[in-house]
Design an enzyme around this catalytic site. Structure first.
Site, short mmCIF file in Angstrom:
data_model
loop_
_atom_site.label_atom_id
_atom_site.label_comp_id
_atom_site.label_asym_id
_atom_site.label_seq_id
_atom_site.Cartn_x
_atom_site.Cartn_y
_atom_site.Cartn_z
N PRO A 175 80.63 -9.32 -116.91
CA PRO A 175 81.05 -8.11 -117.60
C PRO A 175 82.11 -7.31 -116.85
O PRO A 175 82.07 -7.18 -115.63
CB PRO A 175 79.76 -7.30 -117.73
CG PRO A 175 78.86 -7.84 -116.70
CD PRO A 175 79.20 -9.30 -116.58
N ASN A 176 83.03 -6.80 -117.63
CA ASN A 176 84.11 -5.90 -117.19
C ASN A 176 85.23 -6.59 -116.41
O ASN A 176 86.24 -5.97 -116.11
CB ASN A 176 83.55 -4.71 -116.38
CG ASN A 176 82.54 -3.92 -117.17
OD1 ASN A 176 82.85 -3.49 -118.27
ND2 ASN A 176 81.33 -3.74 -116.66
N ARG A 229 91.24 -1.98 -114.06
CA ARG A 229 89.93 -1.42 -113.73
C ARG A 229 89.86 -1.10 -112.24
O ARG A 229 89.93 -2.01 -111.40
CB ARG A 229 88.86 -2.48 -114.06
CG ARG A 229 87.48 -2.11 -113.61
CD ARG A 229 86.56 -3.32 -113.60
NE ARG A 229 85.22 -2.92 -113.24
CZ ARG A 229 84.27 -3.74 -112.85
NH1 ARG A 229 84.50 -5.04 -112.80
NH2 ARG A 229 83.08 -3.28 -112.54
N TYR A 243 89.35 -3.28 -106.98
CA TYR A 243 89.45 -4.68 -107.43
C TYR A 243 90.88 -5.25 -107.40
O TYR A 243 91.06 -6.43 -107.69
CB TYR A 243 88.87 -4.81 -108.84
CG TYR A 243 87.39 -4.44 -108.90
CD1 TYR A 243 86.45 -5.19 -108.19
CD2 TYR A 243 86.95 -3.33 -109.62
CE1 TYR A 243 85.10 -4.86 -108.22
CE2 TYR A 243 85.60 -2.99 -109.66
CZ TYR A 243 84.69 -3.75 -108.96
OH TYR A 243 83.36 -3.43 -108.98
N ASN A 253 81.18 -15.24 -110.77
CA ASN A 253 81.28 -13.80 -110.50
C ASN A 253 80.54 -13.13 -111.65
O ASN A 253 81.10 -12.94 -112.74
CB ASN A 253 82.73 -13.32 -110.43
CG ASN A 253 82.80 -11.85 -110.03
OD1 ASN A 253 81.78 -11.15 -110.06
ND2 ASN A 253 83.97 -11.37 -109.67
N ALA A 304 78.17 -6.94 -112.53
CA ALA A 304 76.97 -6.12 -112.30
C ALA A 304 75.67 -6.88 -112.60
O ALA A 304 74.61 -6.51 -112.08
CB ALA A 304 77.05 -4.86 -113.15
N GLU A 320 78.15 -17.81 -105.44
CA GLU A 320 78.24 -16.41 -105.88
C GLU A 320 79.54 -15.82 -105.34
O GLU A 320 79.81 -15.90 -104.15
CB GLU A 320 77.05 -15.63 -105.33
CG GLU A 320 77.12 -14.15 -105.64
CD GLU A 320 75.94 -13.36 -105.08
OE1 GLU A 320 74.89 -13.98 -104.75
OE2 GLU A 320 76.07 -12.14 -104.95
N HIS A 373 82.39 -12.49 -105.40
CA HIS A 373 82.78 -11.11 -105.74
C HIS A 373 84.14 -10.82 -105.16
O HIS A 373 84.43 -11.22 -104.02
CB HIS A 373 81.77 -10.10 -105.16
CG HIS A 373 80.38 -10.34 -105.63
ND1 HIS A 373 79.95 -10.00 -106.89
CD2 HIS A 373 79.33 -10.92 -105.01
CE1 HIS A 373 78.69 -10.37 -107.03
NE2 HIS A 373 78.28 -10.93 -105.90
N ARG A 419 79.61 -1.48 -100.06
CA ARG A 419 79.63 -0.53 -101.17
C ARG A 419 78.25 0.10 -101.37
O ARG A 419 77.43 0.10 -100.46
CB ARG A 419 80.15 -1.24 -102.42
CG ARG A 419 81.58 -1.78 -102.23
CD ARG A 419 82.11 -2.45 -103.46
NE ARG A 419 82.22 -1.50 -104.57
CZ ARG A 419 82.38 -1.85 -105.86
NH1 ARG A 419 82.45 -3.12 -106.17
NH2 ARG A 419 82.46 -0.93 -106.79
C1 DQA Z 1 81.94 -7.48 -108.59
C2 DQA Z 1 80.99 -6.56 -107.80
C3 DQA Z 1 79.90 -6.02 -108.70
O1 DQA Z 1 79.05 -5.16 -107.96
C4 DQA Z 1 80.51 -5.23 -109.85
O2 DQA Z 1 79.51 -4.76 -110.71
C5 DQA Z 1 81.55 -6.00 -110.57
C6 DQA Z 1 82.49 -6.80 -109.82
C7 DQA Z 1 83.14 -7.93 -107.73
O3 DQA Z 1 83.78 -8.91 -108.12
O4 DQA Z 1 83.45 -7.31 -106.70
O5 DQA Z 1 81.66 -5.91 -111.79
O6 DQA Z 1 81.22 -8.64 -108.97
#
Ligand code: DQA
Length: 145
Positions: free
Chosen positions: A10-11, A18, A23, A74, A77, A98, A100, A107
């Site tokens: 998501p996002n 964003r 990011y 990735n 959240a 995993e 990110h 964070r």
């Molecule tokens: C993320 C880190 C997550 O905590 C966050 O909710 C994201 C992006 C990252 O790529 O740094 O949406 O996965």
């Protein structure tokens, strides 16, 4: 040729605009291009996907079985909340990484917990868009073992 699913949660479709201070300014389309270019260099094939929906992500993970050799995830959240994604990865018995963009451990406290880590072979975080390339190299080594 090894085949990887690169799945984004998501996002992440909003990358580029964003919270660029967190990011970066690289868009998801830029990252996809980076991954397909890198795939040619290292001799792997990649399928790139993104969804804002947990169930759709689970469907992608299920569909990877028998099709791909590894999953780079990735989960956004959902990393910090989703037992369902954790179970999906465990169920398909494929190596998963995993990933990110940000260093989640530097964070907020709630980002330090990951359900995904328990079922992944490793974690790459904090290297921005370059983490995708690192993950592909790491997965290639893992599947060539
Ligand atoms: C993320 C880190 C997550 O905590 C966050 O909710 C994201 C992006 C990252 O790529 O740094 O949406 O996965």
């Amino acid at each position: 040729m090894p085949s990887f699913l690169i799945l984004n949660g998501p996002n992440l479709n909003l990358l580029g605009t964003r919270q660029p201070e967190v990011y970066g300014r690289t868009t998801l389309a830029d990252i996809e291009r980076m991954c397909t270019d890198h795939a040619v260099k290292i001799g792997v094939s990649v399928t790139f996907a993104q969804s804002n929906h947990e169930g759709v992500m689970i469907d992608h993970i299920h569909a990877a079985r028998g099709v791909h050799d590894g999953i780079i995830l990735n989960a956004g959240a959902y990393t910090h909340t989703s037992i369902a994604l954790m179970d999906a990865i465990a169920s398909v018995e494929l190596p998963a990484i995993e990933l990110h963009l940000s260093n989640v451990h530097a964070r907020e406290e709630f980002r330090h917990k990951s359900y995904i880590s328990k079922v992944c072979v490793g974690i790459i975080c904090g290297f921005g868009a370059y983490g995708y390339v690192l993950s592909m190299d790491a997965m290639k080594v893992r599947v060539s073992d």
